[in-house]
Design an enzyme around this catalytic site. Structure first.
Site, PDB file in Angstrom:
ATOM      1  N   HIS A 137       0.834  -1.208   0.000  1.00 57.30           N
ATOM      2  CA  HIS A 137       0.000   0.000   0.000  1.00 57.30           C
ATOM      3  C   HIS A 137       0.870   1.260   0.000  1.00 57.30           C
ATOM      4  CE1 HIS A 137      -3.058  -2.819   1.394  1.00 57.30           C
ATOM      5  NE2 HIS A 137      -3.971  -1.869   1.318  1.00 57.30           N
ATOM      6  N   ASN A 176       8.227  -4.214   3.567  1.00 55.09           N
ATOM      7  CA  ASN A 176       6.807  -3.887   3.704  1.00 55.09           C
ATOM      8  C   ASN A 176       6.233  -4.346   5.038  1.00 55.09           C
ATOM      9  OD1 ASN A 176       4.130  -3.081   2.907  1.00 55.09           O
ATOM     10  ND2 ASN A 176       3.699  -5.194   2.311  1.00 55.09           N
TER      11      ASN A 176
END
Ligand SMILES: *[C@@H]1O[C@H](CO)[C@@H](O)[C@H](O)[C@H]1NC(C)=O
Ligand SMILES: *[C@@H]1O[C@H](CO)[C@@H](O)[C@H](O)[C@H]1NC(C)=O
Ligand SMILES: *[C@@H]1O[C@H](CO)[C@@H](O)[C@H](O)[C@H]1NC(C)=O
Length: 332
Positions: A152, A184
């Site tokens: 994201h 991430n």
């Protein structure tokens, strides 16, 4: 879903007037299958559409002899580039059709927006964004078995206030291929948490996030940009780096004439040791502007910029994040 298309035209010269405008707005002229007539206007074209970027070259330049009309190409269709701007509840995203990644994603975080309703990322699924034409769209299958996370840009956790808002963060126009382990799911997640924690100091925190494709010095002494491309056929670029520019505001909205606390960071898309100080990734905003070709704070004069890292401790806080459901990774 509202969707606007911004056209930043790379047009060198705009001399076809109304027809040119119509083409930029995507309207087809009935005659678009026949070559345009060579009409040479002797006055500068009426209006350059406001959505255009800088148009250089002087239409109707009195020194140059007018023999041809290069802008007649627009009768066949304007090439673009087109940036797909999508407006969501918690963020805006602009998509880069060539890289199949967002160019930037801008969000606002406040103490209120972080108060979780009953939203849960387990109830969200990744979505292809049909507002991007099919031939340019990032697809779920492109990420499948790629070995990369669907990372994201505007984090799901920043849209806790509403399940639908959280769902929107799962559009692939808010996603880039990110290294999972060590990045991430680790350092980058702690970095996102740092941004959220800023809401205890600032009434409003604005964050703009995006990918970079940076050159690296090769063994032969030359600089090259190399990045992996995933998908079948290969089409989604794996960014080499990611940036975030953070603006801490002392009021909820834009207070005219008030100053803003700014920090900018560039992190490699690679595992990062949690012991690495966040400050090591701090860069001047201008570095990101030069690397991305984007302008971030052009309306904020230097005297209105404060250094965020002089006001808060710019460091991550390592804590255990709940393990994500397997569907949030694309490596299976
Ligand atoms: C999430 O899904 C569960 C079960 O599918 C459901 O009980 C719950 O109400 C959902 N939560 C939200 C916020 O939609
Ligand atoms: C969120 O996404 C899930 C999965 O696509 C869907 O079942 C659910 O209805 C969505 N919730 C909202 C509030 O849009
Ligand atoms: C704007 O701020 C500056 C100081 O930053 C101050 O000198 C000036 O008077 C302010 N202008 C207005 C209209 O408030």
């Amino acid at each position: 879903m509202s969707k606007t298309t911004i056209l930043i035209a790379a047009a060198a010269s705009a001399s076809a007037g109304a027809a040119f405008t119509a083409l930029l707005l995507g309207r087809r002229t009935p005659s678009n299958l026949t070559p345009p007539a060579l009409t040479i206007p002797d006055t500068p074209s009426a209006a350059i559409p406001p959505l255009l970027g800088t148009v250089s070259g002087i239409p109707g330049n009195s020194f140059a002899k007018k023999v041809v009309e290069p802008s007649g190409w627009f009768a066949y269709g304007a090439p673009g580039p087109i940036n797909d701007l999508v407006i969501r509840s918690s963020f805006l995203s602009v998509y880069d059709r060539r890289m199949r990644n967002p160019a930037w994603v801008a969000e606002q975080i406040t103490a209120e927006s972080l108060v979780g309703g009953r939203s849960d990322r387990k109830n969200s699924t990744f979505l292809e964004d049909t507002s991007v034409p099919e031939k340019f769209r990032a697809k779920l299958k492109d990420y499948f078995r790629s070995g990369y996370d669907r990372g994201h840009m505007a984090p799901a956790a920043d849209a806790k206030f509403d399940q639908e808002a959280m769902n929107q963060t799962f559009y692939l126009t808010n996603v880039c291929p990110q290294v999972g382990e060590g990045f991430n799911r680790d350092y980058w997640a702690h970095f996102e948490d740092f941004c959220r924690r800023l809401t205890s100091k600032y009434k409003s925190v604005r964050v703009i996030t995006g990918p970079l494709y940076l050159p690296k010095l090769s063994d032969d002494g030359k600089w090259r940009v190399t990045y992996e491309v995933i998908g079948s056929p290969p089409n989604i670029a794996v960014p080499t780096h990611f940036y975030k520019i953070i603006a801490g505001e002392s009021s909820q909205g834009h207070a005219p004439n008030s100053s803003v606390a700014i920090a900018a960071f560039v992190l490699p898309n690679a595992p990062i040791d949690n012991k690495t100080p966040l400050a090591e990734f701090a860069v001047p905003v201008e570095v990101i502007e030069k690397a991305s070709g984007l302008d971030f704070l052009s309306l904020v004069p230097n005297e209105k910029r404060r250094s965020l890292c002089r006001e808060v401790d710019c460091s991550i806080l390592v804590r255990e994040f709940p393990k994500r459901p397997p569907k949030s990774t694309a490596s299976k």
